[in-house]
Design a protein around this motif. Structure first.
Motif, mmCIF file in Angstrom:
data_model
loop_
_atom_site.group_PDB
_atom_site.id
_atom_site.type_symbol
_atom_site.label_atom_id
_atom_site.label_comp_id
_atom_site.label_asym_id
_atom_site.label_seq_id
_atom_site.Cartn_x
_atom_site.Cartn_y
_atom_site.Cartn_z
ATOM 1 N N UNK A 66 49.997 32.917 48.428
ATOM 2 C CA UNK A 66 51.104 33.824 48.734
ATOM 3 C C UNK A 66 50.729 35.269 48.421
ATOM 4 N N UNK A 67 49.919 35.482 47.390
ATOM 5 C CA UNK A 67 49.460 36.838 47.082
ATOM 6 C C UNK A 67 48.617 37.403 48.220
ATOM 7 N N UNK A 68 47.684 36.601 48.705
ATOM 8 C CA UNK A 68 46.835 37.044 49.819
ATOM 9 C C UNK A 68 47.675 37.233 51.078
ATOM 10 N N UNK A 69 48.595 36.314 51.328
ATOM 11 C CA UNK A 69 49.461 36.426 52.503
ATOM 12 C C UNK A 69 50.323 37.671 52.472
ATOM 13 N N UNK A 70 50.892 37.984 51.312
ATOM 14 C CA UNK A 70 51.691 39.206 51.188
ATOM 15 C C UNK A 70 50.843 40.449 51.402
ATOM 16 N N UNK A 71 49.634 40.436 50.880
ATOM 17 C CA UNK A 71 48.743 41.585 51.056
ATOM 18 C C UNK A 71 48.448 41.814 52.531
ATOM 19 N N UNK A 72 48.144 40.753 53.247
ATOM 20 C CA UNK A 72 47.805 40.876 54.671
ATOM 21 C C UNK A 72 49.030 41.316 55.477
ATOM 22 N N UNK A 73 50.184 40.717 55.213
ATOM 23 C CA UNK A 73 51.380 41.068 55.976
ATOM 24 C C UNK A 73 51.820 42.505 55.718
ATOM 25 N N UNK A 74 51.755 42.945 54.489
ATOM 26 C CA UNK A 74 52.157 44.320 54.179
ATOM 27 C C UNK A 74 51.154 45.315 54.747
ATOM 28 N N UNK A 75 49.882 44.978 54.735
ATOM 29 C CA UNK A 75 48.877 45.869 55.326
ATOM 30 C C UNK A 75 49.087 45.990 56.833
ATOM 31 N N UNK A 76 49.438 44.911 57.501
ATOM 32 C CA UNK A 76 49.711 44.964 58.939
ATOM 33 C C UNK A 76 50.998 45.725 59.239
ATOM 34 N N UNK A 77 51.985 45.554 58.375
ATOM 35 C CA UNK A 77 53.282 46.193 58.587
ATOM 36 C C UNK A 77 53.175 47.709 58.438
ATOM 37 N N UNK A 78 52.447 48.164 57.455
ATOM 38 C CA UNK A 78 52.313 49.596 57.215
ATOM 39 C C UNK A 78 51.333 50.255 58.173
ATOM 40 N N UNK A 79 50.425 49.507 58.717
ATOM 41 C CA UNK A 79 49.453 50.048 59.652
ATOM 42 C C UNK A 79 48.318 50.745 58.927
#
Length: 99
Positions: A66-79
């Motif tokens: 979940x830590x890795x998943x949150x990192x990837x999703x937030x990085x994609x969301x912020x651009x």
């Protein structure tokens, strides 16, 4: 998706804290109170993995995922972001022809 993953992450964090605090230490028996070890192994006696150990392992794996998943999703969301994104380029003078 970020909110759902954050909720799962917090639940797993609290569960992991609880499971770790419920576990008994390696030297929690009477021999450990006086500094003795139950056997002559390198790191003390170690029995078979019980339910709490398995729960700790799986909750730690889920926590990492979940830590890795949150990192990837937030990085994609912020651009993509650049350090020089907000700066203005200095005007440059045209090159002078050499004589």
């Amino acid at each position: 998706m970020i909110i759902f993953l954050t909720i799962i992450h917090v639940i797993v964090c609290l569960f992991l804290i609880g499971v770790i605090l419920l576990q008994q230490g390696k030297s929690a028996d009477l021999a450990g109170a006086f500094g003795g070890q139950g056997s002559q192994t390198a790191f003390g006696p170690r029995g078979a993995a019980n339910l709490l150990t398995k729960l700790t392992t799986w909750s730690a794996i889920i926590f990492m995922l979940t830590s890795i998943g949150l990192f990837v999703l937030i990085a994609r969301h912020n651009g993509p972001r650049s350090v020089l994104e907000g700066t203005k380029a200095a005007p440059t003078a045209p090159a002078k022809p050499g004589k």
